[in-house]
Design an enzyme around this catalytic site. Sequence first.
Site, PDB file in Angstrom:
ATOM      1  N   SER A 118       0.746  -1.350  -0.025  1.00  0.00           N
ATOM      2  CA  SER A 118      -0.144   0.092   0.083  1.00  0.00           C
ATOM      3  C   SER A 118       0.872   1.289  -0.031  1.00  0.00           C
ATOM      4  CB  SER A 118      -0.901   0.213   1.038  1.00  0.00           C
ATOM      5  OG  SER A 118      -1.871  -1.009   1.143  1.00  0.00           O
ATOM      6  N   THR A 181      -2.234   5.180   2.238  1.00  0.00           N
ATOM      7  CA  THR A 181      -2.407   6.030   1.074  1.00  0.00           C
ATOM      8  C   THR A 181      -2.375   7.564   1.534  1.00  0.00           C
ATOM      9  OG1 THR A 181      -3.599   4.011   0.402  1.00  0.00           O
ATOM     10  CG2 THR A 181      -4.139   6.327  -0.570  1.00  0.00           C
ATOM     11  N   GLU A 354     -10.780   8.668  -0.506  1.00  0.00           N
ATOM     12  CA  GLU A 354     -10.351   7.283  -0.530  1.00  0.00           C
ATOM     13  C   GLU A 354     -11.342   6.338   0.302  1.00  0.00           C
ATOM     14  OE1 GLU A 354      -6.719   4.529   1.519  1.00  0.00           O
ATOM     15  OE2 GLU A 354      -7.338   6.040   2.349  1.00  0.00           O
ATOM     16  N   ASP A 400      -5.014   1.470  -5.401  1.00  0.00           N
ATOM     17  CA  ASP A 400      -3.534   1.425  -5.278  1.00  0.00           C
ATOM     18  C   ASP A 400      -3.079   0.052  -5.562  1.00  0.00           C
ATOM     19  OD1 ASP A 400      -4.911   0.195  -3.200  1.00  0.00           O
ATOM     20  OD2 ASP A 400      -3.621   1.048  -1.662  1.00  0.00           O
ATOM     21  N   HIS A 475      -2.446  -9.290  -0.926  1.00  0.00           N
ATOM     22  CA  HIS A 475      -2.795  -8.378  -2.165  1.00  0.00           C
ATOM     23  C   HIS A 475      -2.804  -9.205  -3.365  1.00  0.00           C
ATOM     24  CE1 HIS A 475      -1.463  -4.425   0.245  1.00  0.00           C
ATOM     25  NE2 HIS A 475      -2.651  -4.893   0.956  1.00  0.00           N
TER      26      HIS A 475
END
Length: 611
Positions: A118, A181, A354, A400, A475
């Site tokens: 991230s 982020t 976000e 992202d 991820h």
Amino acid sequence: MSAWCCIVIMMGTINTGILSPAPMNAEVKEAYDRQYWYAQAQETLQKRLQYASEKNPVAKNVILVVGDGMSLTTATAARILRGQRRGQSGEDTDLVWDTFPAVALAKTYNIDAQTGESSACATALLCGVKARYETLGLDAGGRFNSCASAINSKVTSLIDWAHEAGKSSGIVTTARITHATPAALYAHAPSRYWEDDSRVPPTVRRDCKDIALQLVENEPGRSINVIMGGGRRHFLPNVTPDPEHPNREGRRLDGRNLAEDWAREKKRRRLRAQYIHTREQLAKLDPRTVDYLLGLFEYSHMEFNAERGAVLDTEEGSAASTSVKADDPSLADMTRAALAILTKNDKGFFLLLEGGRIDHAHHYNNPYRALDETLELETALLAALEKVNPAETLIVVTADHGHVMTFGGQATPRGHPILGADTVVSDIDGLRYTTLLYGTGPGHSEPRALPLNGTSTTPADAVHAAAVPRQWATHGGEDVPIYALGPMATVLFAGVVEQSYIPHAIAYAACLAHQARRCQENTFNFTKPQVKIPNCVPPEVSSVSAAEETRNEGSSGRRVIVASSVMSDERVPRSSASLVAPLMTSRYLIVFALSLLSHLSVLWVTVDKSV
């Protein structure tokens, strides 16, 4: 006979020397420094802009919408869920970004990681350079946990660029405001985990400020107009109870209350500022009297949208039965308030919006909340579109990184519940399975478990099956989508690009920082291609650019065809040898011919004398 042998040897030597030049010594260069990514983005811009018209619009405002962990599969499944919540089959439903005219894909790898993380992904997305795993706001020189490496590795972000142009700025997130982020916009840290000073090693606290302290004291953080999200624990000292959760205390060791310090600093500068921490305070806010707003609505991350208004046990790892009503403002509420303040600036604004908790739900293998948070992000974007003019506002929606959730089934009928089990069982073990599955995570069990999804009584806590057991799901390494609307969107966002290209494209559209010269010149730098496509090669029209395959250039009426090779090749040319090769080949042939004539004349004289 000996003369002929000499001729053959000399011609072979000439041929080898001319047609096989000595290899050039390659210059060793530090790979992946910030200049590399700036140059790479500039080259991609050139490829896009050579097909733009001479009258390119300028984006006064920029809204960058980031769904943290919003993979393409997540967007697809959320689209279907939206339709099914409306009583439709769902597959043909459109989310708002599905209607945007520009679509592209972004590569999310990090400098030292195949699957994006991230903070490094956020650095690429917001600062325009690829970064190392778990570093924040630093280029390739930054090393994880190395304070010394951060000193000369700091990079600027879209908020720096917006401030330089006199624009207002804002951050609205459902995660902690110091999380990976949003922090990439204002902080520079060799560890994304240094959110407060308790996480920074004692030996380097004087040299490397924690992320929350950078937001309050450093630029560009201290000049951001609107900051809303969670994360009060990183702003409060460890002896101060949280205002909404009295059983919890702050985590700072320096004894400072950074929320109060933020308010005092604004007052000292005679700025109209306000700090709030509840939904009621946000509802009473008068944007006409406030130019700077700090809203910290939760101790840690803000509650999932599914929990807002519910009665919850707030103690992590505690058996206490103390419960409170989770009544955080929605992402749409925060977005409306932010825009009410930001739109007062005649020079425009930059806003990061976000949906930070999509990622968290995926880590739990909990698609219900992941999809629900995605739909909440869409609701917030719809609220933003009501307050801005798309003709002067560039809106970019992306993620992202992705996640390992998959979506599939065997002849599953239209309208089947997106959170439900497939209509057929496995032909191997005879067990049922959900159409949404995870590659890794806490949902692994033997035999496979089937959550009770797809009914009105389904708990939001359902965990879907995973192929590989892990405490948290990993991820995904696949490309993530980019959707864009507004000035120059269809020109700048097409094909497959590096994630680090995105902020440079935004900067070009809005004439920010190193792209500001576009608005200062009468002619644009990259409207004409430097190398024309040869007429003898029929160009292939890419599917991305098919809608704009014909475009009038001036008054000539000449059609410009966008070739797929131009849209897809993002590699930096190793050298200009390919352009010089035809010319050099001609020179070699001329030299070779002259040398051959010279040696033939010598041979003729030798033979004549012998005769």
